[in-house]
Write a protein that holds these residues in place. Structure first.
Motif, mmCIF file in Angstrom:
data_model
loop_
_atom_site.group_PDB
_atom_site.id
_atom_site.type_symbol
_atom_site.label_atom_id
_atom_site.label_comp_id
_atom_site.label_asym_id
_atom_site.label_seq_id
_atom_site.Cartn_x
_atom_site.Cartn_y
_atom_site.Cartn_z
ATOM 1 N N ARG A 166 0.882 -1.167 0.000
ATOM 2 C CA ARG A 166 0.000 0.000 0.000
ATOM 3 C C ARG A 166 0.918 1.216 0.000
ATOM 4 N N ILE A 167 0.994 1.904 -1.136
ATOM 5 C CA ILE A 167 1.985 2.962 -1.322
ATOM 6 C C ILE A 167 1.311 4.327 -1.317
ATOM 7 N N ALA A 168 1.864 5.242 -0.533
ATOM 8 C CA ALA A 168 1.450 6.645 -0.564
ATOM 9 C C ALA A 168 2.573 7.455 -1.182
ATOM 10 N N VAL A 169 2.252 8.253 -2.186
ATOM 11 C CA VAL A 169 3.208 9.153 -2.820
ATOM 12 C C VAL A 169 2.831 10.567 -2.399
ATOM 13 N N TYR A 170 3.747 11.257 -1.739
ATOM 14 C CA TYR A 170 3.451 12.543 -1.103
ATOM 15 C C TYR A 170 4.225 13.648 -1.797
ATOM 16 N N GLY A 171 3.488 14.596 -2.404
ATOM 17 C CA GLY A 171 4.181 15.657 -3.103
ATOM 18 C C GLY A 171 3.229 16.703 -3.644
ATOM 19 N N PRO A 172 3.772 17.697 -4.351
ATOM 20 C CA PRO A 172 2.959 18.789 -4.883
ATOM 21 C C PRO A 172 2.146 18.350 -6.096
ATOM 22 N N ALA A 173 1.094 19.103 -6.381
ATOM 23 C CA ALA A 173 0.188 18.768 -7.473
ATOM 24 C C ALA A 173 0.903 18.657 -8.807
ATOM 25 N N ALA A 174 1.933 19.453 -9.022
ATOM 26 C CA ALA A 174 2.609 19.493 -10.321
ATOM 27 C C ALA A 174 3.301 18.183 -10.669
ATOM 28 N N THR A 175 3.694 17.400 -9.659
ATOM 29 C CA THR A 175 4.496 16.205 -9.940
ATOM 30 C C THR A 175 4.009 14.921 -9.280
ATOM 31 N N VAL A 176 3.126 15.007 -8.313
ATOM 32 C CA VAL A 176 2.817 13.823 -7.502
ATOM 33 C C VAL A 176 2.163 12.716 -8.327
ATOM 34 N N LEU A 177 1.296 13.060 -9.276
ATOM 35 C CA LEU A 177 0.625 12.021 -10.053
ATOM 36 C C LEU A 177 1.582 11.322 -11.014
ATOM 37 N N GLN A 178 2.536 12.054 -11.544
ATOM 38 C CA GLN A 178 3.532 11.436 -12.419
ATOM 39 C C GLN A 178 4.280 10.333 -11.677
ATOM 40 N N HIS A 179 4.710 10.621 -10.460
ATOM 41 C CA HIS A 179 5.420 9.613 -9.663
ATOM 42 C C HIS A 179 4.493 8.467 -9.265
ATOM 43 N N LEU B 285 -4.213 21.752 -7.840
ATOM 44 C CA LEU B 285 -4.846 20.769 -8.706
ATOM 45 C C LEU B 285 -3.874 20.339 -9.795
ATOM 46 N N PRO B 286 -3.708 19.031 -9.993
ATOM 47 C CA PRO B 286 -2.867 18.564 -11.099
ATOM 48 C C PRO B 286 -3.509 18.940 -12.431
ATOM 49 N N ASP B 287 -2.696 18.915 -13.502
ATOM 50 C CA ASP B 287 -3.283 19.235 -14.802
ATOM 51 C C ASP B 287 -4.200 18.103 -15.257
ATOM 52 N N ALA B 288 -5.040 18.431 -16.213
ATOM 53 C CA ALA B 288 -6.098 17.509 -16.631
ATOM 54 C C ALA B 288 -5.536 16.210 -17.193
ATOM 55 N N ALA B 289 -4.440 16.296 -17.973
ATOM 56 C CA ALA B 289 -3.875 15.095 -18.580
ATOM 57 C C ALA B 289 -3.341 14.138 -17.522
ATOM 58 N N ALA B 290 -2.658 14.684 -16.516
ATOM 59 C CA ALA B 290 -2.132 13.839 -15.442
ATOM 60 C C ALA B 290 -3.269 13.208 -14.649
#
Length: 314
Positions: A153-166, A186-191
């Motif tokens: 169960r992984i939590a990735v903690y970071g800012p909206a600009a990069t967290v979804l990529q990771h 808010l992350p961008d729509a594509a991410a």
């Protein structure tokens, strides 16, 4: 700047290596085996020391800790005659025939300098975070150890600009990946679309994060708390960025990319003649194998530019 009388009394080093991580120690071994006068300055802050066990390092099929790896690399450099000094370089200046390196009250001259100073990870302000890294609950590099977190169960903690990529990258290893915002945004729509397609949840900024212990006081999990609930994760990946330790090189005018990492040419030379760089401080993939490869290229280029040191005949 002109050399002082004290500096003129001692021949300059062929190369001063700033940093004693995998890049710096590899370069030191190469240069010492090229029969060059090389000194390594070690501030004891190599990022590799955080590695509990690396299974990504060539030649260690059953894994090696960062501390053990650095110890072996240090021993290897020393056995060929490299000099290692446990101190932090705090001054670097151009001179008529190279560079002046300052460490506290001590200075030396070097014809060339190799920056292998690495980066400093930005980590969340959690109690016992270094213990969490040691116990492999807090992980820093998904490329290095995502395999070891497989099915966690992984939590990735970071800012909206990069967290979804990771978080999307970590879906390579686990079906249960959650992105947790470190700050409002808010992350961008594509991410966001890609994350939804991969089944990655995105959760708001939490009120609190802590590391939980078992009866032996070993860190075993990460607990993240919001006002309405809390969740337990096996693994926490902070992705808050890093600070390249390149201040001295930048002060000389060395060119950097947008992340302040040093830009180099094919021979690992920066935009400053005679100033080289290798490892995480360079704009590239932050991996041990990359760092050692860059160091081999840099050390060979440094040797080839220096005055010939052919063994005398007769």
């Amino acid at each position: 700047m002109p050399r002082t009388k004290a500096e003129r009394a001692h021949p300059p080093l062929d190369c001063a290596v700033i940093g004693a991580g995998p890049a710096g120690l590899t370069a030191a071994t190469y240069l010492a085996r090229f029969r060059r006068n090389v000194r390594v300055f070690d501030d004891g802050q190599s990022r590799a020391r955080y590695i509990p066990v690396s299974h990504n390092c060539p030649g260690f099929p059953f894994g090696v800790s960062g501390i053990d790896l650095l110890g072996k690399m240090r021993e290897q450099a020393l056995c060929y005659g490299a000099e290692l000094v446990d101190t932090r370089v705090d001054r670097l200046e151009r001179a008529e025939d190279g560079f002046v390196i300052g460490a506290g009250a001590h200075t030396c001259m070097a014809r060339t300098v190799l920056f292998a100073s690495g980066i400093r990870d930005r980590l969340p302000a959690l109690a016992q975070i270094e213990r969490g890294i040691d116990d492999a609950v807090v992980r820093i590099c998904a490329i290095c150890d995502g395999y070891e977190a497989r099915d966690d169960r992984i939590a990735v903690y970071g800012p909206a600009a990069t967290v979804l990529q990771h978080a999307c990258f970590l879906r390579t290893f686990s079906r249960r990946v959650t992105a947790v915002l470190s700050a409002p945004g808010l992350p961008d729509a594509a991410a966001s679309l890609r994350a939804r397609e991969l089944g990655v949840r995105l959760l708001a900024v939490p009120e609190h994060i802590d590391l939980t212990q078992d009866s032996a006081q070993r860190i075993v999990a990460c607990r993240i708390i919001w006002s309405e609930r809390e969740e337990i994760f096996d693994t926490l990946y902070p992705v808050l960025g890093a600070e390249p330790k390149a201040t001295l090189a930048r002060a000389l005018g060395a060119r950097c990319d947008g992340n302040d990492e040093l830009l180099v040419d094919a021979h690992m030379q920066t935009s400053i003649d005679g100033l080289y760089a290798a490892g995480d401080v360079v704009s590239a993939l932050n991996q041990i194998s990359v760092a050692t490869g860059q160091a081999a290229v840099a050390a060979t280029a440094i040797h080839n530019r220096l005055p010939n040191n052919a063994v005398q005949t007769g």
